[in-house]
Motif scaffolding. Sequence first.
Motif, short mmCIF file in Angstrom:
data_model
loop_
_atom_site.label_atom_id
_atom_site.label_comp_id
_atom_site.label_asym_id
_atom_site.label_seq_id
_atom_site.Cartn_x
_atom_site.Cartn_y
_atom_site.Cartn_z
N PRO A 123 0.84 -1.21 0.00
CA PRO A 123 0.00 0.00 0.00
C PRO A 123 0.87 1.25 0.00
CG PRO A 123 0.05 -0.98 2.19
CD PRO A 123 0.73 -1.95 1.26
N ARG A 124 0.36 2.33 -0.65
CA ARG A 124 1.15 3.54 -0.76
C ARG A 124 0.44 4.78 -0.19
NH1 ARG A 124 5.44 2.09 -3.76
NH2 ARG A 124 6.18 4.23 -3.95
N THR A 125 -0.78 4.60 0.32
CA THR A 125 -1.47 5.70 1.00
C THR A 125 -2.15 5.14 2.24
OG1 THR A 125 -3.65 5.48 -0.07
CG2 THR A 125 -1.95 6.74 -1.27
N ASP A 126 -2.51 6.05 3.15
CA ASP A 126 -3.19 5.63 4.38
C ASP A 126 -4.53 4.97 4.06
OD1 ASP A 126 -1.15 6.55 6.00
OD2 ASP A 126 -2.05 8.53 6.29
N TYR A 127 -5.23 5.49 3.05
CA TYR A 127 -6.52 4.89 2.69
C TYR A 127 -6.35 3.43 2.28
CZ TYR A 127 -10.47 3.56 -0.21
OH TYR A 127 -11.52 2.86 -0.75
N ILE A 128 -5.36 3.15 1.44
CA ILE A 128 -5.15 1.77 0.98
C ILE A 128 -4.71 0.89 2.14
CG2 ILE A 128 -3.93 0.31 -0.66
CD1 ILE A 128 -3.47 2.82 -2.37
N ALA A 129 -3.82 1.42 2.99
CA ALA A 129 -3.36 0.64 4.13
C ALA A 129 -4.52 0.26 5.04
CB ALA A 129 -2.31 1.44 4.92
N HIS A 130 -5.41 1.22 5.29
CA HIS A 130 -6.60 0.93 6.10
C HIS A 130 -7.48 -0.09 5.41
CE1 HIS A 130 -9.90 1.63 8.90
NE2 HIS A 130 -10.69 1.77 7.86
N LEU A 131 -7.59 0.03 4.10
CA LEU A 131 -8.42 -0.87 3.31
C LEU A 131 -7.97 -2.32 3.45
CD1 LEU A 131 -10.77 -0.09 1.31
CD2 LEU A 131 -9.14 -0.51 -0.52
N VAL A 132 -6.66 -2.53 3.41
CA VAL A 132 -6.12 -3.90 3.47
C VAL A 132 -5.71 -4.30 4.87
CG1 VAL A 132 -5.37 -3.80 1.08
CG2 VAL A 132 -3.76 -3.15 2.87
N GLY A 133 -5.94 -3.41 5.86
CA GLY A 133 -5.71 -3.77 7.25
C GLY A 133 -4.27 -3.77 7.69
N LEU A 134 -3.51 -2.73 7.32
CA LEU A 134 -2.11 -2.64 7.70
C LEU A 134 -1.81 -1.29 8.33
CD1 LEU A 134 -0.32 -4.14 4.55
CD2 LEU A 134 -0.60 -5.25 6.77
N ASN A 135 -0.82 -1.26 9.24
CA ASN A 135 -0.23 -0.02 9.69
C ASN A 135 0.80 0.39 8.64
OD1 ASN A 135 -1.24 0.45 12.58
ND2 ASN A 135 -0.55 -1.68 12.69
N LEU A 136 0.78 1.66 8.21
CA LEU A 136 1.66 2.13 7.15
C LEU A 136 2.40 3.39 7.60
CD1 LEU A 136 2.58 2.14 4.09
CD2 LEU A 136 0.63 3.66 3.69
N TYR A 137 3.71 3.42 7.31
CA TYR A 137 4.53 4.58 7.64
C TYR A 137 5.52 4.84 6.50
CZ TYR A 137 2.72 3.00 12.09
OH TYR A 137 1.88 2.57 13.07
N LYS A 138 5.94 6.09 6.40
CA LYS A 138 6.93 6.46 5.39
C LYS A 138 8.14 7.06 6.07
CE LYS A 138 7.39 8.90 0.96
NZ LYS A 138 6.73 9.84 0.01
N GLY A 139 9.32 6.72 5.56
CA GLY A 139 10.53 7.23 6.17
C GLY A 139 11.75 7.05 5.29
#
Length: 382
Positions: A258-274
């Motif tokens: 996933p590359r955005t918070d919306y997609i991460a929420h959609l697929v059930g993942l915590n997502l961060y960029k760094g």
Amino acid sequence: MTDIDKTAHDTGTEPGAGSATESAAGSAADTAPRSDREGLDARLVVDRGRFRLDVSLTAAPGDVIALLGPNGAGKTTALRALAGLTPLTQGHLQLDGAELDRTPPESRPVGVVFQDYLLFPHLTALDNVAFGPRCHGAGKAEARAQAAEWLKRMDLAAHADAKPRRLSGGQAQRVALARALANRPRLLLLDEPLAALDARTRLDVRAQLRRHLADFEAVAVLVTHDPLDAMVLADRLVVIEEGHVVQEGTPADIARHPRTDYIAHLVGLNLYKGEAEGHVVRLDAGPEITTTEDLTGPVFVTFPPAAVTLYRDRPTGASARNLWPCEVAGLETHGDQIRVALTGTLPLTADLTTASAAELGLRTGARIWATVKATQTHAYPA
């Protein structure tokens, strides 16, 4: 009497109603010249006040594309533009090499299945399906024979004489699909086709719809807000946010990267960029995450809520390389588990069993420690 008026007279439909409905339900006729290039090639640009849709779509015959995105992202606008119900401000729309930009809706080889199906309430299932072929020149007997064959394919032969009010939601959905397919469209558009169904019916109809889409030889575009519908039914996902494509790929690739918070929420993942330096990623928000991947430069890091372990006190001797103090912001039931929203050094979500949540005595405002093993994280280039 015109052909449409004659059809309306034969079926009991008011003159003129067929034209509007057929614009929505689709058409088989397309007199524009075609090249050898098959499939869909479109850039859909629609300006509506401050909102601008600018989405490019390409697909080969047999492809099923799902448009996903939050409310207001532009999914329905894109679908209406493909159907010809919303004019393009700019861009182009080609189907099997034919330019459709200025082709009226009723003349496009496009079939549409609406969320509410829009079946004629005074016509039987058979006559609903036969309506399209009749509007395009088929005789009454021929149109009904075609409709009967489509109802048979949909396992609805026993309901041919039933009117919509006597059909279940799943049966009505399949009649609407048969009506759209009876014109043999080169582009099939499905607008939230399962949204009106209850959970049990949805499960059965989803499986049937996947079988019918697998047999469909042209392009299908599905709009849905349900990630499971998209993952099960589509070959490729196109995610739209604020009128633009933010990510596209196979369901497996989208779910894993996933590359955005919306997609991460959609697929059930915590997502961060760094920014990665070896196995350590310094997040834009400040803290660090240790991963198993050895990368350099901008990256995304994900991990599932189930990978998070919570402690009331700071753990000693824990094997997890990632440890953060947090505060419980909220609790909600998530399937057979409890989903915990956490704020603090690293905002995240965690999934716990009901027993674990009770043992920890979790409540809003409680201070807690969260850990995640490096082996349960996944980093990839941003």
